[in-house]
Motif scaffolding. Structure first.
Motif, PDB file in Angstrom:
ATOM      1  N   TRP A  99      44.944  45.015 -30.525  1.00 57.78           N
ATOM      2  CA  TRP A  99      44.985  44.956 -29.072  1.00 57.78           C
ATOM      3  C   TRP A  99      43.604  45.264 -28.520  1.00 57.78           C
ATOM      4  CZ3 TRP A  99      43.767  49.836 -27.163  1.00 57.78           C
ATOM      5  CH2 TRP A  99      43.997  50.909 -28.046  1.00 57.78           C
ATOM      6  N   ARG A 105      47.547  49.065 -25.235  1.00 58.87           N
ATOM      7  CA  ARG A 105      48.255  49.248 -26.505  1.00 58.87           C
ATOM      8  C   ARG A 105      49.574  48.496 -26.561  1.00 58.87           C
ATOM      9  NH1 ARG A 105      46.644  54.340 -29.034  1.00 58.87           N
ATOM     10  NH2 ARG A 105      48.795  54.685 -29.683  1.00 58.87           N
ATOM     11  N   ASP A 106      50.141  48.152 -25.428  1.00 55.35           N
ATOM     12  CA  ASP A 106      51.422  47.442 -25.423  1.00 55.35           C
ATOM     13  C   ASP A 106      51.258  45.948 -25.199  1.00 55.35           C
ATOM     14  OD1 ASP A 106      53.105  49.604 -25.954  1.00 55.35           O
ATOM     15  OD2 ASP A 106      53.042  50.257 -23.865  1.00 55.35           O
ATOM     16  N   HIS A 108      49.572  43.614 -27.633  1.00 55.38           N
ATOM     17  CA  HIS A 108      48.903  43.096 -28.829  1.00 55.38           C
ATOM     18  C   HIS A 108      48.733  41.589 -28.694  1.00 55.38           C
ATOM     19  CE1 HIS A 108      49.784  46.648 -31.712  1.00 55.38           C
ATOM     20  NE2 HIS A 108      49.927  47.065 -30.467  1.00 55.38           N
ATOM     21  N   SER A 164      54.387  44.174 -27.592  1.00 53.38           N
ATOM     22  CA  SER A 164      54.180  45.597 -27.856  1.00 53.38           C
ATOM     23  C   SER A 164      53.964  45.839 -29.341  1.00 53.38           C
ATOM     24  CB  SER A 164      55.387  46.405 -27.382  1.00 53.38           C
ATOM     25  OG  SER A 164      56.521  46.128 -28.204  1.00 53.38           O
ATOM     26  N   GLY A 165      53.387  46.984 -29.656  1.00 57.60           N
ATOM     27  CA  GLY A 165      53.204  47.343 -31.050  1.00 57.60           C
ATOM     28  C   GLY A 165      54.530  47.443 -31.784  1.00 57.60           C
ATOM     29  N   ARG A 166      55.540  47.966 -31.112  1.00 53.04           N
ATOM     30  CA  ARG A 166      56.860  48.075 -31.730  1.00 53.04           C
ATOM     31  C   ARG A 166      57.446  46.700 -32.008  1.00 53.04           C
ATOM     32  NH1 ARG A 166      60.172  53.035 -28.775  1.00 53.04           N
ATOM     33  NH2 ARG A 166      58.780  54.733 -29.469  1.00 53.04           N
ATOM     34  N   SER A 209      50.467  50.360 -32.802  1.00 54.10           N
ATOM     35  CA  SER A 209      49.346  50.485 -31.869  1.00 54.10           C
ATOM     36  C   SER A 209      48.311  51.502 -32.321  1.00 54.10           C
ATOM     37  CB  SER A 209      49.866  50.855 -30.474  1.00 54.10           C
ATOM     38  OG  SER A 209      50.672  49.825 -29.948  1.00 54.10           O
TER      39      SER A 209
END
Length: 277
Positions: A99, A105-106, A108, A164-166, A209
């Protein structure tokens, strides 16, 4: 002298980065960088540095990054001068997240799968795994871009719309687990060392992230001679029959870029970004 076996000095590494910067910078600019610092080379002490090291020039850009322990400032490598300044301080390896500081960070903008061979496996096996992963990514509308890690394995990137990273991690983990079902004797998705013998770990966790990956074109600190995280073509992946087939010196990477341009340019193209399912 940083790499006695190959004769590469600090000056050689600085010269490499100055030459490769035009194709490397688009892949790291805007991203908060971490570095592997090893002032005495790979045979000396080394450590991962997120904070700007002592002596960093005040004109090197910094961005605030939120971590579990609070907000810290990290370097952004946005120019040849900034890259050379960091390397001059012994920060020879550049690592970046998936990112950008601007996106956050949310958001990517790329997916990564790190194929890491365990004992008894090698880069050749990683190439076979990568070819199958390419098919799976293609089925989901994602374009896979291969980069040899410069160490033992292979990185697969895919340009994606903001996720998002998740979300990126969950999708990457699903791909890894699907591969373990298809090829249980070839692939593992677990970090457990006992399970990795003779298999390739598909490390999906680098999409988190908080994680970073060795940046495309970075030098890798390894004993003997410097490795490079070098983009390769799918034809080269398919033709790989020995790890040496896809091992490149810094000089070879510069020559490849001069002759063929940035083989990873597709990772930057806005028109090819897929949506993570």
């Amino acid at each position: 002298m940083l790499f006695p076996a190959s004769g590469h000095t600090k000056a050689h590494v600085l010269h490499y980065y100055a030459q490769i910067a035009p194709v490397m910078l688009p892949h790291v600019a805007g991203r908060p960088a971490s570095f592997v610092r090893a002032p005495e080379g790979p045979e000396g002490e080394s450590w991962i540095a997120k904070n700007p090291p002592p002596g960093v020039p005040d004109w090197v850009p910094l961005v605030p990054v939120e971590h579990r322990d609070g907000v810290t400032e990290q370097v952004v490598v946005d120019s040849t001068a900034a890259l050379a300044a960091m390397v001059n301080l012994g920060a020879y390896e550049v690592h970046v997240p998936q990112w950008t500081a601007a996106g956050g960070r949310d958001a990517h903008d790329r997916l990564v799968l790190d194929l890491d061979p365990g004992p008894g496996a090698d880069l050749v096996v990683c190439c076979r795994v990568a070819e199958r992963l390419r098919q799976l990514l293609d089925e989901d509308g994602l374009m896979a871009c291969p980069v040899v890690s410069g160490s033992k394995g292979l990185h697969l990137y895919a340009p994606v719309e903001a996720v998002s990273g998740r979300g990126a991690s969950a999708y990457a983990k699903g791909l890894a687990e699907r591969m373990t079902v298809e090829h249980p004797r070839l692939v593992v998705a677990s970090m457990a060392k006992l399970e990795r013998r003779g298999r390739v770990l598909i490390d999906w966790s680098q999409n988190a992230s908080a994680k970073t990956t060795a940046a495309p074109y970075t030098v890798r600190l390894r004993e003997g001679s410097p490795g490079v995280a070098a983009p390769v073509t799918w034809d080269e992946v398919a033709a790989c029959r020995a790890p040496s087939d896809l091992a490149f010196t810094p000089e070879a990477v510069v020559e490849r870029a001069a002759e063929r341009g940035d083989l990873l340019a597709g990772l930057l193209g806005e028109g090819v970004r897929g949506r993570v399912p």
